[in-house]
Write an enzyme that holds these catalytic residues in place. Sequence first.
Site, PDB file in Angstrom:
ATOM      1  N   TYR A 142       0.775  -1.712  -0.261  1.00 55.65           N
ATOM      2  CA  TYR A 142      -0.047   0.302   0.009  1.00 55.65           C
ATOM      3  C   TYR A 142       0.527   1.079  -0.093  1.00 55.65           C
ATOM      4  O   TYR A 142       0.447   2.422   0.025  1.00 55.65           O
ATOM      5  CB  TYR A 142      -0.989   0.129   1.293  1.00 55.65           C
ATOM      6  CG  TYR A 142      -1.371  -1.017   0.855  1.00 55.65           C
ATOM      7  CD1 TYR A 142      -1.335  -2.870   1.057  1.00 55.65           C
ATOM      8  CD2 TYR A 142      -3.748  -1.061   0.827  1.00 55.65           C
ATOM      9  CE1 TYR A 142      -2.963  -3.688   0.462  1.00 55.65           C
ATOM     10  CE2 TYR A 142      -4.399  -1.903   0.621  1.00 55.65           C
ATOM     11  CZ  TYR A 142      -4.122  -2.989   1.003  1.00 55.65           C
ATOM     12  OH  TYR A 142      -5.285  -3.743   1.384  1.00 55.65           O
ATOM     13  N   LYS A 154       3.754 -14.141   6.084  1.00 53.45           N
ATOM     14  CA  LYS A 154       4.668 -14.899   5.009  1.00 53.45           C
ATOM     15  C   LYS A 154       6.116 -15.221   4.495  1.00 53.45           C
ATOM     16  O   LYS A 154       6.298 -14.884   3.894  1.00 53.45           O
ATOM     17  CB  LYS A 154       3.360 -15.035   3.674  1.00 53.45           C
ATOM     18  CG  LYS A 154       3.261 -16.084   2.425  1.00 53.45           C
ATOM     19  CD  LYS A 154       2.791 -17.119   3.329  1.00 53.45           C
ATOM     20  CE  LYS A 154       2.515 -18.483   2.189  1.00 53.45           C
ATOM     21  NZ  LYS A 154       1.801 -19.720   2.162  1.00 53.45           N
ATOM     22  N   ASP A 191      -2.060 -17.775   5.772  1.00 52.08           N
ATOM     23  CA  ASP A 191      -2.970 -18.736   4.572  1.00 52.08           C
ATOM     24  C   ASP A 191      -3.621 -19.939   6.239  1.00 52.08           C
ATOM     25  O   ASP A 191      -4.585 -19.459   6.673  1.00 52.08           O
ATOM     26  CB  ASP A 191      -2.329 -19.367   3.943  1.00 52.08           C
ATOM     27  CG  ASP A 191      -0.232 -20.287   4.393  1.00 52.08           C
ATOM     28  OD1 ASP A 191      -0.377 -19.247   5.615  1.00 52.08           O
ATOM     29  OD2 ASP A 191      -0.346 -21.022   3.525  1.00 52.08           O
ATOM     30  N   ASP A 244      -5.669  -5.668   6.203  1.00 54.92           N
ATOM     31  CA  ASP A 244      -6.688  -5.437   5.155  1.00 54.92           C
ATOM     32  C   ASP A 244      -7.706  -6.773   5.818  1.00 54.92           C
ATOM     33  O   ASP A 244      -9.036  -6.870   5.239  1.00 54.92           O
ATOM     34  CB  ASP A 244      -6.773  -4.729   3.821  1.00 54.92           C
ATOM     35  CG  ASP A 244      -7.420  -4.154   3.040  1.00 54.92           C
ATOM     36  OD1 ASP A 244      -8.434  -4.353   3.543  1.00 54.92           O
ATOM     37  OD2 ASP A 244      -7.389  -3.807   2.420  1.00 54.92           O
TER      38      ASP A 244
END
Length: 355
Positions: A124, A187, A221, A245
């Site tokens: 972002y 991640k 995940d 988000d």
Amino acid sequence: MSYNVTLIPGDGIGPELTASARRVIEATGVKINWEVHDAGVDVIEKYGTPLPEHVLESIRRNKVALKGPITTPIGTGFRSVNVALRHALNLFACVRPCKTYPGVRSRYDNIDVVMVRENSEDLYAGVEYDLDTPETKQIIALANGKIRPDSAISIKPLSITGCRRIVKFAFDYAVANNRQKVTAVSKANIMKYTDGLFYRVAREVAEEYKGKVAYDEVLVDAMCMQLVQYPENYDVMVMPNLYGDILSDLSAGLVGGLGVAPGANIGDGVALFEPTHGSAPKYKGKNKVNPTALILSGMLMLRHLGEKEAADRLEKAIAAVIAEGKNVTYDMKVDRSDPTAVGTKEMAEAIIAKL
Ligand code: NAD
């Protein structure tokens, strides 16, 4: 004692929701001098920008703002006012408490988790290169065959500074709000340098809080699955921008949907309160949507101002109206086409009646 607060009504469903929230907040008895300012696509003609300087100046001066959602038109080159506001005011932390209130339409009971999302970095940051530009070609050449020539590119920067301040914020929030655990989400198994850095810094910060707040790590995940299977195992979660988000909306779904999910954007000395949901343009002016998310954002604002008793009273009043299930908007009814659903204003009035 009275407080100066900047109020940005927003667009779409924003103005009707902020009007209701304002009435409810005033009904708690806390004295607020609202400085009302518009922002968004509708003010471009008048000020030449969707985010005029006087709006930023008002928030900087008052240090507290309540905001309705603002539409980001797609594909116009017009940057999101919401993202621009967070950048301009250095609102680096987005805090989204997700809590089930009895009576809410949710598959889950007793959820009480808090998402802490980093607001200023990651994908972002706005560092993007379009198809076929010289910069894109340079990056493609640097990547040694790993990027196809017909690619557009978004860059994901994470810094030690950004990671440290958001993780520290999450731990301080945990201490201040009697929370037991902070879970860092990333991640890092794939993005070894960026998300790897996030975990490295998070572990260092966690050491400083050892014995006070527990710490663990879950990959994003796995976190999605964990949250829908065992949400009770989580407390405060902290993560970079993009995961935040997505997981914030997932958590809103756990507690009954966007209509009931409040939020706060916090930086050094400035706090802006706004719901998780957007401007839902199709419902604009229909007196239909749920004011709860904005009113709960107002409740968080009262807490931030130190008005604990008024905030507790307001939260109880909202919970009582939801538990009764009578004076609630369509999204809180078992059947969404239930004709007994009330409008935005009427739900706000019902909350006022319980104060
Ligand atoms: P949205 O949240 O506006 O609406 C999606 C759907 O969620 C709605 O159609 C409605 O069914 C439901 N919903 C949302 N708010 C509700 C409420 N208060 N009560 C009941 N139901 C509600 O998401 P979107 O359609 O993806 O976005 C619309 C616009 O809002 C876009 O321009 C987007 O960029 C903008 N947006 C702004 C903000 C912000 O101001 N912070 C946040 C998200 C999206």
